[in-house]
Design a protein around this motif. Sequence first.
Motif, PDB file in Angstrom:
ATOM      1  N   UNK A   1      -8.905  13.490 -50.354  1.00  0.00           N
ATOM      2  CA  UNK A   1      -7.655  14.174 -50.600  1.00  0.00           C
ATOM      3  C   UNK A   1      -6.539  13.183 -50.904  1.00  0.00           C
ATOM      4  N   UNK A   2      -6.457  12.114 -50.118  1.00  0.00           N
ATOM      5  CA  UNK A   2      -5.395  11.133 -50.320  1.00  0.00           C
ATOM      6  C   UNK A   2      -5.499  10.473 -51.691  1.00  0.00           C
ATOM      7  N   UNK A   3      -6.691  10.020 -52.058  1.00  0.00           N
ATOM      8  CA  UNK A   3      -6.821   9.340 -53.348  1.00  0.00           C
ATOM      9  C   UNK A   3      -6.569  10.308 -54.499  1.00  0.00           C
ATOM     10  N   UNK A   4      -6.993  11.538 -54.341  1.00  0.00           N
ATOM     11  CA  UNK A   4      -6.749  12.536 -55.385  1.00  0.00           C
ATOM     12  C   UNK A   4      -5.258  12.781 -55.546  1.00  0.00           C
ATOM     13  N   UNK A   5      -4.548  12.917 -54.420  1.00  0.00           N
ATOM     14  CA  UNK A   5      -3.114  13.168 -54.495  1.00  0.00           C
ATOM     15  C   UNK A   5      -2.347  11.965 -55.041  1.00  0.00           C
ATOM     16  N   UNK A   6      -2.827  10.767 -54.762  1.00  0.00           N
ATOM     17  CA  UNK A   6      -2.179   9.591 -55.332  1.00  0.00           C
ATOM     18  C   UNK A   6      -2.270   9.607 -56.857  1.00  0.00           C
ATOM     19  N   UNK A   7      -3.427   9.971 -57.359  1.00  0.00           N
ATOM     20  CA  UNK A   7      -3.571  10.062 -58.812  1.00  0.00           C
ATOM     21  C   UNK A   7      -2.686  11.187 -59.378  1.00  0.00           C
ATOM     22  N   UNK A   8      -2.646  12.292 -58.687  1.00  0.00           N
ATOM     23  CA  UNK A   8      -1.809  13.403 -59.160  1.00  0.00           C
ATOM     24  C   UNK A   8      -0.336  13.019 -59.159  1.00  0.00           C
ATOM     25  N   UNK A   9       0.046  12.174 -58.201  1.00  0.00           N
ATOM     26  CA  UNK A   9       1.444  11.759 -58.090  1.00  0.00           C
ATOM     27  C   UNK A   9       1.809  10.688 -59.101  1.00  0.00           C
ATOM     28  N   UNK A  10       0.833  10.217 -59.886  1.00  0.00           N
ATOM     29  CA  UNK A  10       1.125   9.268 -60.936  1.00  0.00           C
ATOM     30  C   UNK A  10       0.756   7.831 -60.659  1.00  0.00           C
ATOM     31  N   UNK A  11       0.127   7.567 -59.508  1.00  0.00           N
ATOM     32  CA  UNK A  11      -0.287   6.194 -59.236  1.00  0.00           C
ATOM     33  C   UNK A  11      -1.464   5.834 -60.140  1.00  0.00           C
ATOM     34  N   UNK A  12      -1.326   4.714 -60.870  1.00  0.00           N
ATOM     35  CA  UNK A  12      -2.362   4.320 -61.828  1.00  0.00           C
ATOM     36  C   UNK A  12      -3.055   3.017 -61.455  1.00  0.00           C
ATOM     37  N   UNK A  13      -2.691   2.434 -60.310  1.00  0.00           N
ATOM     38  CA  UNK A  13      -3.297   1.177 -59.897  1.00  0.00           C
ATOM     39  C   UNK A  13      -4.698   1.372 -59.350  1.00  0.00           C
ATOM     40  N   UNK A  14      -5.341   0.283 -58.941  1.00  0.00           N
ATOM     41  CA  UNK A  14      -6.704   0.373 -58.416  1.00  0.00           C
ATOM     42  C   UNK A  14      -6.744   1.133 -57.095  1.00  0.00           C
ATOM     43  N   UNK A  15      -7.783   1.927 -56.936  1.00  0.00           N
ATOM     44  CA  UNK A  15      -8.004   2.705 -55.713  1.00  0.00           C
ATOM     45  C   UNK A  15      -9.448   2.524 -55.279  1.00  0.00           C
ATOM     46  N   UNK A  16      -9.641   2.182 -54.013  1.00  0.00           N
ATOM     47  CA  UNK A  16     -10.990   2.052 -53.458  1.00  0.00           C
ATOM     48  C   UNK A  16     -11.103   2.916 -52.224  1.00  0.00           C
ATOM     49  N   UNK A  17     -12.144   3.728 -52.183  1.00  0.00           N
ATOM     50  CA  UNK A  17     -12.400   4.604 -51.050  1.00  0.00           C
ATOM     51  C   UNK A  17     -13.646   4.096 -50.331  1.00  0.00           C
ATOM     52  N   UNK A  18     -13.480   3.690 -49.085  1.00  0.00           N
ATOM     53  CA  UNK A  18     -14.571   3.097 -48.312  1.00  0.00           C
ATOM     54  C   UNK A  18     -15.040   4.101 -47.265  1.00  0.00           C
ATOM     55  N   UNK A  19     -16.344   4.300 -47.184  1.00  0.00           N
ATOM     56  CA  UNK A  19     -16.889   5.222 -46.189  1.00  0.00           C
ATOM     57  C   UNK A  19     -18.213   4.732 -45.648  1.00  0.00           C
ATOM     58  N   UNK A  20     -18.438   4.942 -44.355  1.00  0.00           N
ATOM     59  CA  UNK A  20     -19.674   4.482 -43.722  1.00  0.00           C
ATOM     60  C   UNK A  20     -20.870   5.343 -44.097  1.00  0.00           C
ATOM     61  N   UNK A  21     -20.626   6.590 -44.490  1.00  0.00           N
ATOM     62  CA  UNK A  21     -21.728   7.491 -44.814  1.00  0.00           C
ATOM     63  C   UNK A  21     -22.203   7.270 -46.251  1.00  0.00           C
ATOM     64  N   UNK A  22     -23.442   7.655 -46.556  1.00  0.00           N
ATOM     65  CA  UNK A  22     -23.967   7.447 -47.913  1.00  0.00           C
ATOM     66  C   UNK A  22     -23.514   8.495 -48.918  1.00  0.00           C
ATOM     67  N   UNK A  23     -22.742   9.488 -48.454  1.00  0.00           N
ATOM     68  CA  UNK A  23     -22.328  10.587 -49.320  1.00  0.00           C
ATOM     69  C   UNK A  23     -20.851  10.472 -49.666  1.00  0.00           C
ATOM     70  N   UNK A  24     -20.447  11.001 -50.821  1.00  0.00           N
ATOM     71  CA  UNK A  24     -19.020  11.073 -51.128  1.00  0.00           C
ATOM     72  C   UNK A  24     -18.337  12.060 -50.188  1.00  0.00           C
ATOM     73  N   UNK A  25     -17.012  12.084 -50.138  1.00  0.00           N
ATOM     74  CA  UNK A  25     -16.315  12.994 -49.221  1.00  0.00           C
ATOM     75  C   UNK A  25     -16.810  14.429 -49.354  1.00  0.00           C
TER      76      UNK A  25
END
Length: 337
Positions: free
Chosen positions: A1-25
Amino acid sequence: TLVENLRKAGYTGPLTLVGAEPHPPYQRPPLSKKYLLGEMALERLFLRPLSFYEDQDITLRLSTRVEGIDRDAQQLHLADGSTLPYDKLALTLGSRPRHLPARIGGDLEGVYTVRDLADIDRMSPEFTEGAHVLIVGGGYIGLEAAAVAAAKGLKVTLIEMADRILARVAAPETADFFRDLHASHGVEIREGIGLERLTGEGRVAQAQLTDGSTLDVDFVIAGIGIEPETWLAEAAGLRRYEVANLARAGYESWHNLLYWRRRPYLALGPGAHASDGALRRTWNAARLDGYVAALERGEPPPGGVEDVDPATARAESVILRLRLREGIDGRLAGSPG
């Protein structure tokens, strides 16, 4: 949700989402209901398809556990020994389930908690017709697990140490409704009874209860609450009261109308990711919760909820919350049907 909203808000810089599980959110509420029942495929749990992250230029680092944060060097220490630099860091770690203590048999094979996909996949083979499951805890998770087990033809016993199920989160009338509903599907609910210990040779086989009775069981599910996942922040040197206040703010945003008035950004909490409709339902649940809390304290109700019958407010508050937990699809989370 956070990374999606950052893109919607106009942020165009690099974004990395780190998670311990093998599945996407993915959605967690359906895990203990539709997914466990086999009514929802794995891919339908995902909040967004993998192509979304590619299209939005979001780097996914899955199966990646963060072991520490070096705030001075602005980098993460990962479990594989590597490091990951950052400019800004958001900790969205959620919570972890409380486990039954090992001293009473909580570490025996066949004892489960419900939190993530791995938990559900581990316990799923246990759900065979005729097996006897003991569920410890009469909250939402326990009732959901009981509903699924009953639907699959298991013998279900649920124990709740408090004098009634849903004691901390719902009115007596709501608890009465769900108690009767589960009983009509063959679930045995024993209130005012706790767990003394679990026994077995490596694997759980019996449960000794605080009323002196003993049950032969095939497996056990513990639904005894959650705790905020704060260890990483604490290890990074954030002061304990800062971490505690942050965790409490997230919790109280659900239960205290004033938090919603003073801190509208907390709407980006549980259940608020789905849509504007989700935000409205979350807000309505919080408004009603504040009204109910005021009634129970004998105080004047807060503004925003007028001319609402107290019993209706309690019931609507719980139903809205259950709808949020179930992905806003209108199906009650605690319903066996």
